[in-house]
Design a protein around this motif. Structure first.
Motif, PDB file in Angstrom:
ATOM      1  N   LYS A   2       5.440 -11.354 -41.779  1.00  0.00           N
ATOM      2  CA  LYS A   2       4.371 -10.454 -41.324  1.00  0.00           C
ATOM      3  C   LYS A   2       4.042 -10.720 -39.858  1.00  0.00           C
ATOM      4  N   ILE A   3       3.968 -11.995 -39.494  1.00  0.00           N
ATOM      5  CA  ILE A   3       3.697 -12.319 -38.085  1.00  0.00           C
ATOM      6  C   ILE A   3       4.821 -11.776 -37.208  1.00  0.00           C
ATOM      7  N   SER A   4       6.053 -11.990 -37.633  1.00  0.00           N
ATOM      8  CA  SER A   4       7.184 -11.491 -36.838  1.00  0.00           C
ATOM      9  C   SER A   4       7.124  -9.979 -36.686  1.00  0.00           C
ATOM     10  N   THR A   5       6.790  -9.294 -37.767  1.00  0.00           N
ATOM     11  CA  THR A   5       6.715  -7.834 -37.706  1.00  0.00           C
ATOM     12  C   THR A   5       5.620  -7.376 -36.755  1.00  0.00           C
ATOM     13  N   LEU A   6       4.450  -7.997 -36.844  1.00  0.00           N
ATOM     14  CA  LEU A   6       3.338  -7.596 -35.981  1.00  0.00           C
ATOM     15  C   LEU A   6       3.665  -7.879 -34.516  1.00  0.00           C
ATOM     16  N   ARG A   7       4.266  -9.036 -34.248  1.00  0.00           N
ATOM     17  CA  ARG A   7       4.639  -9.324 -32.858  1.00  0.00           C
ATOM     18  C   ARG A   7       5.705  -8.348 -32.388  1.00  0.00           C
ATOM     19  N   GLY A   8       6.575  -7.938 -33.303  1.00  0.00           N
ATOM     20  CA  GLY A   8       7.582  -6.934 -32.968  1.00  0.00           C
ATOM     21  C   GLY A   8       6.949  -5.601 -32.603  1.00  0.00           C
ATOM     22  N   TYR A   9       5.888  -5.229 -33.320  1.00  0.00           N
ATOM     23  CA  TYR A   9       5.179  -3.987 -32.987  1.00  0.00           C
ATOM     24  C   TYR A   9       4.691  -4.018 -31.535  1.00  0.00           C
ATOM     25  N   THR A  10       4.110  -5.156 -31.175  1.00  0.00           N
ATOM     26  CA  THR A  10       3.577  -5.256 -29.811  1.00  0.00           C
ATOM     27  C   THR A  10       4.719  -5.253 -28.797  1.00  0.00           C
ATOM     28  N   ALA A  11       5.800  -5.961 -29.115  1.00  0.00           N
ATOM     29  CA  ALA A  11       6.940  -6.007 -28.193  1.00  0.00           C
ATOM     30  C   ALA A  11       7.512  -4.614 -27.963  1.00  0.00           C
ATOM     31  N   GLU A  12       7.532  -3.806 -29.000  1.00  0.00           N
ATOM     32  CA  GLU A  12       8.106  -2.465 -28.854  1.00  0.00           C
ATOM     33  C   GLU A  12       7.069  -1.464 -28.340  1.00  0.00           C
ATOM     34  N   GLY A  13       5.835  -1.917 -28.192  1.00  0.00           N
ATOM     35  CA  GLY A  13       4.815  -1.059 -27.590  1.00  0.00           C
ATOM     36  C   GLY A  13       4.056  -0.191 -28.565  1.00  0.00           C
ATOM     37  N   SER A  14       4.216  -0.426 -29.873  1.00  0.00           N
ATOM     38  CA  SER A  14       3.524   0.446 -30.823  1.00  0.00           C
ATOM     39  C   SER A  14       2.183  -0.127 -31.281  1.00  0.00           C
ATOM     40  N   MET A  15       1.856  -1.333 -30.852  1.00  0.00           N
ATOM     41  CA  MET A  15       0.544  -1.923 -31.172  1.00  0.00           C
ATOM     42  C   MET A  15       0.088  -2.763 -29.994  1.00  0.00           C
ATOM     43  N   ARG A  16      -1.170  -2.591 -29.625  1.00  0.00           N
ATOM     44  CA  ARG A  16      -1.641  -3.399 -28.506  1.00  0.00           C
ATOM     45  C   ARG A  16      -1.720  -4.868 -28.936  1.00  0.00           C
ATOM     46  N   PRO A  17      -1.690  -5.785 -27.983  1.00  0.00           N
ATOM     47  CA  PRO A  17      -1.696  -7.211 -28.328  1.00  0.00           C
ATOM     48  C   PRO A  17      -3.028  -7.623 -28.972  1.00  0.00           C
TER      49      PRO A  17
END
Lengths: 310, 310, 310, 310
Positions: B176-191
């Motif tokens: 889950k942490i990896s997925t959430l950090r991936g969202y931010t890396a790809e720009g789909s979720m703010r940090p």
């Protein structure tokens, strides 16, 4: 050959080995059975949740049961027979015993709530399968959502002579073991065997509280055998040293959904089974998780040669 | 002084110290606050489940919040404001911020099931407390029975700019942490800041997956500070060595119902609080459990001087 | 002969008739089948919870399915295939279709929580049974503890062309029907058949919201046929008059645990089956309950001759 | 003025009237109180789930309680004091009694599972609020997910003399009433008052099983008063005729999430309160639902003049 309340040691929860294409891997099944028993396990529990039983059809279930029972010789095989209805439970239980099983294991359906509902369910289950089949009461509230007090367990044990073992995996559960052993000491409950599951996460203390051994699927059952022996011999520090070395991996396995994937991965890495494959649907290890498991194995290998996998 | 998405390090979950007769122990509260901050904690989270908040009346809650906030100086204090209704949540949140809190934490009510229900609940909560108050999203499915996918967390984060932190305690949760950090890396979720709870049971790997630190109540928060620092510095083996030494005790704390009793016992043994007393109703340690904790401390003391308690 | 999205009318949930000694009552099975179809039912759903399926062994299940399918001629028979694993579900589904069933019905396991879990489960189920078998999606949150939003139902329908019918028994559910019909009207979901369960408790309004008929086991399915016809014909007041006369009994049947006992009692009183016997474990009607049902029948008999049972 | 085990009749569950802008509507509160009491209600239960209590802040709760208690004169007011912790429960209970309440009502938290957990919870609650405050035990498994057997209720009653009433809303529940009354008849449980909730859906039979009256929020409490009187007078057919006429609407109200919206709509239509407004978050009636309620009222108006609303 029947399971009874004197059972001790390790009854390993066995996975079902598959080839990568989903067929049952019979060679691995034999090799795994041999390995577990040579490692000192007293028995095996098959066709539980960990055994991917719901993914096998009836013929496959019967075939793999017979294969393992035959291969296991004198070792005791317990078969999981939990089912949504008593007709299927009865068929599974009678069929397993006919095939040579030592006993069966019954988990409570998740709809049970009150004390009376739980007690009644086991009375009905015994009536369905027959009072001649020894059974294991599985107490795993975290998974099944059913909470059995020590008093309820005592009622089930006293009402049903064929209840010979508790698979203890309540969490927390140390006081529960002490309470149940206290019941027997004071004469209010006949003796039963208590083997501990829950991945072994509290096994070193559970043994000290009076458990008879382990029934779990940790990928180093040979370590469980050592731990149970050390604990029974009163070598407390040595038991804890061994346990603590394995705890990071034991803990890592305790992840719902991917625990079986970790176990199969380690068993395959140890050469005990040929492939970590699960039938669908199954949790999968990503690259990060694989690297984490390898790191844990490498660290464990510093003190336990069994984890040095090259 | 407001909490924001750059938060890192350890925000310790603080218990509420009581005298044996049930009165709040103010001297211990001050001593505990000093200890936590001198140990390197960046902040504290108070009046959560661990803080026995439901056993305090409103006046006591406000008083202890003010006392800790004042004592903590520049450190950030987060106040748990979960409540059965939005009126009480609003009152707690506004009152806490007025008293100088850095932010609040909101857990989901156990009745939420669908994705939309969860997203809607947080929208309503923000409307109730005001969009100006930074809040922590608490994701603890094992306790709250509410399951938030990474996608649902992203929706909450994107919909509500005041959501600045995730208290991550899903189990399992590494992916889950990896997925959430991936969202931010790809720009789909703010940090956002991700601090890990769940007793710290997977903290060493959670840091490696991209977490910013810990928010849990383990009785050695000074160890958590070290671990987070080592991990951030890339000293992987040292971080794991430290973690593994503490894991047997971390694991022992992870027992529902008596976890707080273990924590308070150890904090009292360390001299950080004056008494392990809880207000009723509270889990209690029996003699066997106390002896087990002492044994774990003695073993830990072989490698960590902080556990040598004489 | 395959079930498709144009299905309309009443698909009665059929009980399994037993003799008092627990044997399957074949004569009653035939008589009941004849009665249901002569009463105007378009089809029957068998081997659901109401059919005491878990109390039948595999051979019995297959035998009774074949018997009813053969007897039913052109009427469509739907078989419940919910199972704890996909292997059993596949075997049941393939076997039923081979025996001549029109389709199968699949309920979600109670462990599903998030939207994605539900959608994924049905994708896996379709993969298991084969995309060529028409299936009914059962949406009964009160019983299964799984909550599907209209959006989730739409995802399942759009992802799986073999999903041709919704057994709608959410409670409350009127707005859900309107929302789903709105999806189809706006073109975002292909048309499906919606038949209503939940004992028929809201059937008169459900028809007005756009349902296609009923799928429930109320002991007067001949009344359900009339109601659906009146409603489809726009005879609103007449439909409500009929419904309201039956509502006290419909409501009385809506008692978990004894609902089936009430239904079998009334079916036996009507001469449709030979005995109200259930296999163990089953809810039983006490003397007070029997008297209450008789009183309700007597009152109903004032306006509906079918309830005058002498 | 204290509530005791002799309580009979109707204790209506009162909503909290709001203006459309969310302010408490004091004039409506007075008018509603007058109406309920003039209709023959013996008492009122306020600040329950139906009263939108969680949307009121503490000052508002206290103010509206005082207003209603003062207005109600000799009628008995029961205040819901269920809370996540005993500190808040105690504050609410003591404050309510100081304001003149006749007693309090306590629901079980949804985490309770085993018989002992439930019994212990009520022992702790009584210790928290004081044994001098009469309390109502609320038994609503469908909503609270807590299942109390008759034996558990008996234990609570026998252990706690201040438990004077059961708010019975188990479903099904007819046998439960008979069992509890049987306990008292055989001398194993002291007499308590049993008032029935669950929207009144089984009230006509519940009275015949031995209930003392109703505690529910149906929008025609004046009908409930008549029904209880008819039933107590042995006018069975008349009681059922009245009940059956109202059942379609009673049933329509039994929709989770929008039940309160229906009740407030009907109360407003009857002129008892000024607006159907709820504070957010609240279920809303769409146009279709409003039309359905109007249709039900029109049909009811054919036999009950109170439903002719012009």
């Amino acid at each position: 050959m029947r399971l009874d309340e004197t059972a001790k040691g390790v009854y390993v929860i066995a996975p079902t080995p598959f080839h990568d294409d989903g067929r049952i891997d019979e060679a691995s099944t034999d090799r795994m059975t041999d390995f577990f028993l040579e490692a000192g396990c007293e028995g095996m529990t098959i066709l539980g949740v960990m055994g991917e039983a719901p993914k096998l059809d009836q013929a496959e279930s019967l075939e793999i049961s017979r294969r393992i029972i035959r291969r296991a010789g004198d070792a005791k095989i317990i078969v999981g027979v939990s089912a949504p209805g008593f007709a299927a439970m009865r068929a599974l239980a009678r069929g397993s015993m006919d095939a040579g099983a030592a006993g069966v294991m019954i988990a409570p359906p998740s709809t049970l709530r009150t004390d009376d509902q739980i007690v009644t369910y086991y009375a009905q289950a015994v009536q369905a399968i027959g009072a001649d089949i020894p059974f294991v009461l599985q107490d795993y509230p975290l998974l099944f959502q059913v909470q059995m007090t020590p008093g309820v367990i005592r009622r089930i044990v006293q009402d049903n002579p064929s209840c010979v073992m508790l698979k203890h995996e309540d969490w927390p559960g140390l006081e529960k073991i002490s309470t149940l052993r206290g019941y027997t000491a004071e004469g209010s409950m006949r003796p039963i065997s208590i083997l501990c599951g829950n991945g072994g996460l509290f096994l070193e203390f559970e043994m000290e509280r009076g458990a008879d051994g382990a029934m779990t699927g940790y990928a180093f059952p040979d370590m469980l055998v050592d731990l149970v022996r050390l604990s029974a011999a009163g070598q407390r520090d040595a038991a804890h040293d061994l346990f603590d070395a394995h705890l990071p991996l034991i803990r890592y396995e305790q992840q719902f959904g991917i625990g079986l994937a970790v176990r199969k991965y380690v068993l395959a890495r140890r050469g005990i089974i040929g492939s970590a494959a699960q039938r669908a649907p199954g949790g999968k290890l990503g690259a990060r998780a694989v690297a984490e498991v390898e790191y844990l194995l490498a660290r464990l290998g510093r003190t336990d040669a069994r984890a040095r996998l090259g």
